[in-house]
Design an enzyme around this catalytic site. Structure first.
Site, PDB file in Angstrom:
ATOM      1  N   GLU A 192      -2.386  -6.590  -5.410  1.00  0.00           N
ATOM      2  CA  GLU A 192      -3.428  -6.966  -4.444  1.00  0.00           C
ATOM      3  C   GLU A 192      -3.541  -8.487  -4.326  1.00  0.00           C
ATOM      4  O   GLU A 192      -4.588  -9.082  -4.586  1.00  0.00           O
ATOM      5  CB  GLU A 192      -4.768  -6.309  -4.805  1.00  0.00           C
ATOM      6  CG  GLU A 192      -4.716  -4.797  -4.657  1.00  0.00           C
ATOM      7  CD  GLU A 192      -6.066  -4.110  -4.777  1.00  0.00           C
ATOM      8  OE1 GLU A 192      -6.250  -3.041  -4.165  1.00  0.00           O
ATOM      9  OE2 GLU A 192      -6.954  -4.639  -5.487  1.00  0.00           O
ATOM     10  N   GLU A 241      -2.106   2.436  -2.999  1.00  0.00           N
ATOM     11  CA  GLU A 241      -3.367   2.895  -3.593  1.00  0.00           C
ATOM     12  C   GLU A 241      -4.240   3.517  -2.513  1.00  0.00           C
ATOM     13  O   GLU A 241      -4.484   2.908  -1.469  1.00  0.00           O
ATOM     14  CB  GLU A 241      -4.152   1.743  -4.231  1.00  0.00           C
ATOM     15  CG  GLU A 241      -3.510   1.120  -5.445  1.00  0.00           C
ATOM     16  CD  GLU A 241      -4.402   0.068  -6.086  1.00  0.00           C
ATOM     17  OE1 GLU A 241      -5.634   0.100  -5.843  1.00  0.00           O
ATOM     18  OE2 GLU A 241      -3.859  -0.779  -6.816  1.00  0.00           O
TER      19      GLU A 241
END
Length: 374
Positions: free
Chosen positions: A169, A271
């Site tokens: 991320e 995710e």
């Protein structure tokens, strides 16, 4: 026919440049064909088992969680790697052990490097303690050597990584402040060091760059335009999309369609997740408590399954067959005392067990079977 199409999809993933096969990928993802990647992050599994966590099959028989996932039709697992975490989990040794078990069950392997001793995400990209005093050149070498060390150990064990994520991320870069994308040249140097290490171990392994906020097209255009301008190398674009945090399903669909078309790279949702209940199983308040976190999808086993099916359908419809698949996050993070959020605090709890793929009786939820056939 279904089995043949599955094999074709996986061959496209591992034997050919992903972005170079749009026609074949589109054919493999045609009506009725499963996505090549039907995966689950199981980074919490080793610690759960060590602390007494149990997993069962649909009949309630105690079973290996990886076997249950494989038999449900999943094709991949994802494992995060920390450098020197306080609890000793998510390290090279722990990853090697789970990878060996996963490959024995026919599962492919996705490795997620955080380049930290703890969680790395858009709000924090903390350097490992051992790297704190390093210069930029030292950090670049550390990224390369750490990445190479883990992946080469997996290769020598006979369980090579099929996908590798360089950073987690990384909306704002990595290894702050040096690798912050306030200085894109620094960000590029660090990410390319990881890319080079991956390819040195195995040129065929695909490198994923992963951003959160999957419904934010402005973020993705800004980030990947800068990545292109600064020569950041990668093979696949990874997306986090949690529908209760990251915008509407429509904005997510618009973003992944645009990104695939604009950059010509395959897309994988690395995710996603959704609750199957609002209840708690470990005395630690859960992150998502709403009975209907996204309109039309209740926090029930059926709602969880329907949301995963919807996200998968959006991925399947990405233009030119560039939608590879999806991973549900922390599928095995059930309510086991001690297996909490903070690796430095054994008393911390788990705020995620109501989004796992195993229910509070440790049995597989309907979403697992749905994910196995999307």
């Amino acid at each position: 026919m279904r089995r043949i199409l599955t094999v074709l999809s996986l061959l496209l993933l591992t034997a050919a440049p992903l972005a170079a096969q749009p026609a074949q990928a589109a054919q493999a993802h045609g009506p009725g064909a499963p996505l090549a990647i039907r995966g689950a992050d199981v980074s919490s599994l080793a610690k759960s088992e060590a602390l007494g966590g149990v997993y069962r099959d649909a009949l309630g028989r105690r079973a290996d969680a990886l076997r249950v996932l494989s038999q449900a039709g999943l094709t991949f697992i994802r494992l995060k790697v920390w450098v020197n975490p306080a609890d000793g989990y998510n390290t090279k040794a722990r990853v090697l052990a789970v990878a060996k078990r996963a490959k024995a069950q026919g599962l492919k392997l996705f490795i997620d490097f955080h380049y930290s001793d703890t969680w790395a995400d858009p709000g924090k990209q903390y350097k490992p303690a051992a790297w704190e005093g390093l210069s930029l050149d030292g950090l670049r070498q550390a990224v390369h050597d750490h990445t190479y060390d883990v992946l080469d150990a997996l290769r020598r064990q006979g369980t090579p990584a099929d996908l590798v994520q360089v950073g987690n991320e990384i909306n704002g870069g990595l290894l702050w402040p040096d690798g912050s994308n306030a200085n894109w040249a620094n960000t590029a140097a660090l990410l390319n060091a990881g890319y080079d290490a991956v390819k040195r171990v195995s040129p065929a392994t695909k490198v994923v760059l992963h951003l959160a906020n999957g419904g934010d097209n402005g973020l993705y255009r800004w980030w990947f335009d800068n990545a292109a301008a600064h020569g950041i190398r990668h093979d696949v674009i990874g997306v986090s999309y949690y529908p209760y945090w990251h915008g509407t399903l429509e904005s997510f669909q618009a973003n992944v369609n645009d990104v695939a078309t604009r950059y010509g790279k395959p897309i994988v949702v690395v995710e996603t997740g959704y609750p199957f209940t609002t209840a708690d199983d470990d005395g630690w308040e859960n992150l998502i408590l709403s009975p209907e976190p996204y309109p039309g999808y209740r926090a029930t086993p059926q709602g969880q399954a329907a949301m995963l099916a919807k996200v998968a359908d959006i991925v399947r419809r990405i233009p030119n067959g560039l939608g590879l698949g999806l991973f549900t996050w922390e599928a095995t993070w059930t309510g086991v005392p001690g297996n909490g959020w903070d690796p430095a605090d054994p008393s911390s709890g788990n705020a995620w067990e109501n989004q796992a793929l195993f229910d509070f009786a440790d049995r597989p939820l309907p979403a697992m079977a749905v994910l196995g056939r999307v």
